[in-house]
Design a protein around this motif. Sequence first.
Motif, mmCIF file in Angstrom:
data_model
loop_
_atom_site.group_PDB
_atom_site.id
_atom_site.type_symbol
_atom_site.label_atom_id
_atom_site.label_comp_id
_atom_site.label_asym_id
_atom_site.label_seq_id
_atom_site.Cartn_x
_atom_site.Cartn_y
_atom_site.Cartn_z
ATOM 1 N N ALA A 54 1.166 -0.620 -0.155
ATOM 2 C CA ALA A 54 -0.385 -0.045 -0.271
ATOM 3 C C ALA A 54 0.749 1.290 0.149
ATOM 4 O O ALA A 54 1.563 1.177 0.851
ATOM 5 C CB ALA A 54 -1.312 -0.147 1.220
ATOM 6 N N LYS A 57 2.393 2.902 3.093
ATOM 7 C CA LYS A 57 3.446 2.629 3.984
ATOM 8 C C LYS A 57 4.339 2.194 3.150
ATOM 9 O O LYS A 57 5.473 1.532 3.677
ATOM 10 C CB LYS A 57 2.115 0.977 4.188
ATOM 11 C CG LYS A 57 1.480 0.901 5.205
ATOM 12 C CD LYS A 57 0.967 -0.030 5.385
ATOM 13 C CE LYS A 57 -0.844 -0.071 6.212
ATOM 14 N NZ LYS A 57 -1.098 -0.961 6.879
ATOM 15 N N ALA A 184 -18.874 18.696 2.140
ATOM 16 C CA ALA A 184 -18.088 17.058 2.866
ATOM 17 C C ALA A 184 -17.158 16.720 2.073
ATOM 18 O O ALA A 184 -16.298 15.718 2.988
ATOM 19 C CB ALA A 184 -19.810 16.691 3.139
ATOM 20 N N ARG A 187 -13.804 17.811 2.471
ATOM 21 C CA ARG A 187 -13.601 17.175 3.851
ATOM 22 C C ARG A 187 -12.753 16.332 4.160
ATOM 23 O O ARG A 187 -11.860 16.095 4.694
ATOM 24 C CB ARG A 187 -14.949 18.067 4.989
ATOM 25 C CG ARG A 187 -14.237 18.055 6.021
ATOM 26 C CD ARG A 187 -15.392 18.340 6.837
ATOM 27 N NE ARG A 187 -16.213 19.902 7.047
ATOM 28 C CZ ARG A 187 -17.584 19.143 6.560
ATOM 29 N NH1 ARG A 187 -17.738 18.133 6.994
ATOM 30 N NH2 ARG A 187 -18.562 20.185 5.983
ATOM 31 N N ALA A 188 -13.505 15.429 3.385
ATOM 32 C CA ALA A 188 -13.450 13.572 3.311
ATOM 33 C C ALA A 188 -12.261 13.654 2.404
ATOM 34 O O ALA A 188 -11.614 12.848 3.011
ATOM 35 C CB ALA A 188 -15.052 13.278 2.276
ATOM 36 N N PRO A 378 -2.616 -4.200 -7.847
ATOM 37 C CA PRO A 378 -3.691 -3.167 -7.593
ATOM 38 C C PRO A 378 -3.001 -2.460 -6.804
ATOM 39 O O PRO A 378 -4.262 -0.766 -6.515
ATOM 40 C CB PRO A 378 -4.525 -4.459 -6.694
ATOM 41 C CG PRO A 378 -3.411 -5.273 -5.918
ATOM 42 C CD PRO A 378 -2.923 -5.150 -7.701
ATOM 43 N N PHE A 379 -2.193 -2.056 -6.462
ATOM 44 C CA PHE A 379 -1.805 -0.646 -5.259
ATOM 45 C C PHE A 379 -1.455 0.066 -5.644
ATOM 46 O O PHE A 379 -1.469 1.512 -5.402
ATOM 47 C CB PHE A 379 -0.534 -1.315 -4.153
ATOM 48 C CG PHE A 379 -0.957 -2.967 -3.747
ATOM 49 C CD1 PHE A 379 -1.934 -2.801 -3.009
ATOM 50 C CD2 PHE A 379 -0.047 -3.603 -4.135
ATOM 51 C CE1 PHE A 379 -2.531 -3.840 -1.584
ATOM 52 C CE2 PHE A 379 -0.809 -4.706 -3.237
ATOM 53 C CZ PHE A 379 -1.427 -4.741 -2.363
ATOM 54 N N TYR A 380 -1.515 0.776 -7.166
ATOM 55 C CA TYR A 380 -0.677 1.981 -8.381
ATOM 56 C C TYR A 380 -1.992 2.281 -8.653
ATOM 57 O O TYR A 380 -2.631 1.898 -9.193
ATOM 58 C CB TYR A 380 0.512 1.729 -8.048
ATOM 59 C CG TYR A 380 1.425 1.302 -7.138
ATOM 60 C CD1 TYR A 380 1.344 1.545 -5.517
ATOM 61 C CD2 TYR A 380 1.497 -0.452 -7.055
ATOM 62 C CE1 TYR A 380 2.483 0.960 -4.866
ATOM 63 C CE2 TYR A 380 2.570 -1.218 -6.125
ATOM 64 C CZ TYR A 380 2.341 -0.528 -5.098
ATOM 65 O OH TYR A 380 3.580 -0.869 -3.515
ATOM 66 N N ASP A 381 -1.685 3.211 -9.732
ATOM 67 C CA ASP A 381 -2.256 3.824 -10.676
ATOM 68 C C ASP A 381 -2.279 3.028 -11.947
ATOM 69 O O ASP A 381 -1.028 1.644 -12.176
ATOM 70 C CB ASP A 381 -1.976 5.523 -11.364
ATOM 71 C CG ASP A 381 -0.308 4.719 -11.545
ATOM 72 O OD1 ASP A 381 -0.095 4.407 -12.879
ATOM 73 O OD2 ASP A 381 -0.092 6.214 -11.644
#
Lengths: 447, 79
Positions: A54, A57, A184, A187-188, A378-381
């Motif tokens: 990820a 990390k 909203a 902010r998210a 799946p973790f990156y572009d």
Amino acid sequence: MRRVLVANRGEIAVRVIRAAHAAGLETVAVYSDADAESRWVQLAGTAVHIGKSAAAKSYLNSAALVEAARETGADAVHPGYGFLSERPGAVKELTDAGLTFVGPSVSTIETMGDKAAARDAARRADVPIVPGSGPVGDVDEALAAADDVGYPVLLKAAAGGGGRGIRPVASREELADALPAAQAEARAAFSDDTVYLERAIDGARHIEVQILADHAGTVVHTFERDCSVQRRRQKLIEEAPAPGLSAETRADINEAAVRLARQVGYVGAGTVEFLLTPSGEFFFIEMNTRIQVEHPISEAVTGVDLVSEQLRIAAGEPISFAQDDVRIRGAAVEFRINAEDPDNGFRPTPGDLSTLDLPGGPGVRVDTGFVAGDRISPFYDSMIAKLICSGPDRDTALARGRQALAELRVDGVPTTVSMHRRLLDEPGLRAGAVHTRWLEGLLPEPT
Amino acid sequence: MTTIKAQMPGVFYRRPAPEKPVYVDDGESISEGQTIALIEVMKTFNEVKADASGTVAEFLVEDGDEVDVGQDIVRLGET
């Protein structure tokens, strides 16, 4: 500057390693669990594992990057694009640790990353901006501002970017509901609910100007790119130069970008993005304070090696050429080869890359961080490769693109290759008559 | 044992946004079709919808964990 840590992955990591080695610099690659066997790890002088797959990390973990630099004796960090490249807090951690950051200063990243501050800078540099408002806090304020700006408007997150945090509003009636929703979302997504209004412009092209600035205060441009072929504000095809631009508009837009870079005391490579309206007006949208995915098309038409200039500038050297030395020679087009299924709503398609047969020949360049047998994580572009085709004129560049796309074989995961092949037959593309909503108009509605 | 499985590989999140409450807590009952988590795949966020009704006995993965296709993410107890 002697040893550069490349704080990125994929094709841009490979690109930076190549440029650094060619400049006589040593390199340090970093990698996550998912990228242990990757091409950039093999190409770099040294490689350091920095964490789990990820991004939060690993590639976004500035403490791990500082530690990797310390461990390997790296004295500079090249951020590539994405990840840490435009995060002032993370860049400050790197520079506080005594590392040379290949990019602008923390305060420049901060200023240009804040939409309102960036617009202010543009205003001061006499660079036209899209008619818009300052921050709007409540509905009354927003309604008054929108009356000034003129409908349709876009509600935009001040901390947004890359096409995120934007909500179109057609009328007064919609605005009352749209404002709290946009706040909203902002902010998210960005932990900051500041939003402002901008006029929505129909039929505009996305034109961006590549600039370089060194520590001596020299600012040059390497002309513009047209990145209008987009889907959901993600670029898919880019061209240099922008087709059909008058000499006057070209000069004006490139000079405007240089003025803005001067205004903010910019150092490094950067891109100033504009909307060009059908009537020929242009407006500043934002500045990307890093190297851009589509930088190779500018390299193809000007002969300038932008990444090598970045390294020179970071080392305190002057840009290697003067503005008058740069001419547009021919044309270039880039096709983004993404692991996305164009026949299925562009669903991301991570998986195993069983075949990657690359095209070749004059005017054909492929930048990729992968080889057959790699896993598209799946973790990156979703970008697998960039295909850049160039020639003495636009027709030749497109013809070479057609041939290269016919040769290019990617198996194992669905990709955007099939879409690019189809798009080359579109009269709008062939005529250079595209705008930022052109592609969405061609595609079937998402199911 | 009834479980809900990940339909795609990626990074698993129990909240719609970092400062938001979790979609569902342990012990809560959920119904088929309800969104219970997100999986981030190639920078796109995909909702994980329950394919069965029941009570959440436990989450088998932590917020921010990497998940693979078919991996069990929630164990359901009696309704």
